[in-house]
Enzyme design. Sequence first.
Site, short mmCIF file in Angstrom:
data_model
loop_
_atom_site.label_atom_id
_atom_site.label_comp_id
_atom_site.label_asym_id
_atom_site.label_seq_id
_atom_site.Cartn_x
_atom_site.Cartn_y
_atom_site.Cartn_z
N ILE A 65 34.51 20.56 49.59
CA ILE A 65 35.30 21.40 50.35
C ILE A 65 34.58 21.25 51.96
O ILE A 65 33.41 21.34 51.90
CB ILE A 65 34.88 22.94 49.76
CG1 ILE A 65 35.43 22.87 48.38
CG2 ILE A 65 35.61 23.85 50.69
CD1 ILE A 65 36.86 22.84 48.14
N LYS A 66 35.52 21.30 52.50
CA LYS A 66 34.99 21.11 54.26
C LYS A 66 35.01 22.60 54.79
O LYS A 66 36.07 23.46 54.56
CB LYS A 66 36.12 20.50 54.67
CG LYS A 66 35.94 18.98 54.40
CD LYS A 66 37.20 18.32 55.24
CE LYS A 66 36.90 17.38 56.71
NZ LYS A 66 37.95 16.82 57.18
N TYR A 67 33.71 22.71 55.44
CA TYR A 67 33.68 24.17 56.07
C TYR A 67 33.24 23.65 57.53
O TYR A 67 32.35 22.56 57.53
CB TYR A 67 32.30 24.99 55.27
CG TYR A 67 32.49 25.27 54.17
CD1 TYR A 67 33.66 26.27 53.62
CD2 TYR A 67 31.80 24.99 53.17
CE1 TYR A 67 33.77 26.68 52.42
CE2 TYR A 67 32.00 25.46 51.75
CZ TYR A 67 33.03 26.07 51.45
OH TYR A 67 33.04 26.80 50.10
N VAL A 96 38.75 18.72 51.19
CA VAL A 96 40.04 19.84 51.03
C VAL A 96 39.29 21.04 52.22
O VAL A 96 38.08 21.41 51.97
CB VAL A 96 40.32 20.55 49.88
CG1 VAL A 96 41.55 21.35 50.07
CG2 VAL A 96 40.49 19.42 48.66
#
Length: 288
Positions: free
Chosen positions: A113-115, A84
């Site tokens: 979690i995509k950063y 996400v």
Amino acid sequence: MIRPQNLKTKIFLDGGDPKETKEIIKFLGFLDGQTTNPTLISKNPEAVSRLQKGEKFTKEEVYDFYRGVVKEISALVPNGSVSVEVYADKNTSADEMFAQGREMFSWIPNAHIKYPITTAGLVVAERSIEAKMRVNMTLCFAQEQAAAVYTATRGAKKGEVFVSPFVGRLDDRVENGMDLIKNIVTMYKAGDGHVETLAASVRSMEHFLYAIQLGSDIITAPYKILKAWSEQGMPIPESDFIYPAEGLREIPYREINLLKNWKEFDLAHELTDKGIERFADDWNALIQ
Ligand code: E4P
């Protein structure tokens, strides 16, 4: 069909529509996870039809919508991983990204979690790992960026950190994007295995098969490619498989010291900046 016995690479679907997830599971008989991003969510049929009717989302509604999509996907791959992505433009601070990441991580039990791989993104990756959140560091276009991800997340366990090198967008610039996968996989062999390479921006069957041959830990591929792979009987490349890299410039391997602090690495890449801009534009286009 069942997962080919000799397939070590995990297979993810790259998409924002749970209907595709269902179909791919039916075709393959398995699916190890899914990656989403703001562009893919903006292409979700429900979002598209809403926009066609001239009904944009409020800021709150768009997050609700994303959450709904992600929850549906998560239930379809309960033992896999669902990536996400936070909203980030060039002004988004580390604190803002972390707050979003924390919220998104609570949406489903199996989120990564995509950063983006920027200074702020890596600050947040460090904090997220400390907070026991799993991360997928995205928009990777250089071996040095992958080295920085490795050092920023040192101490994490295998399965907690992915790095996503984007093959197709490098090919678009006539650079051999598959070299980046090869270089990162090679570089990480000298490490402790806590970061998994996730081949992204996969556009062809050749990309897909070569990523398996190179031993990429994970591949995320669009619906079309996974469907074609299943129709072909889920082939695994033979040892004599040769990737057709004609016309693409080689990306040479670099010796990089993985013991350095991540702040010593040069993180800048034009395609990372452009990628951030595109994701932000596609997301903002959904909002009133
Ligand atoms: C997935 O994690 C990536 O966001 C995606 O593969 C990017 O693909 P594209 O370069 O085709 O947009």
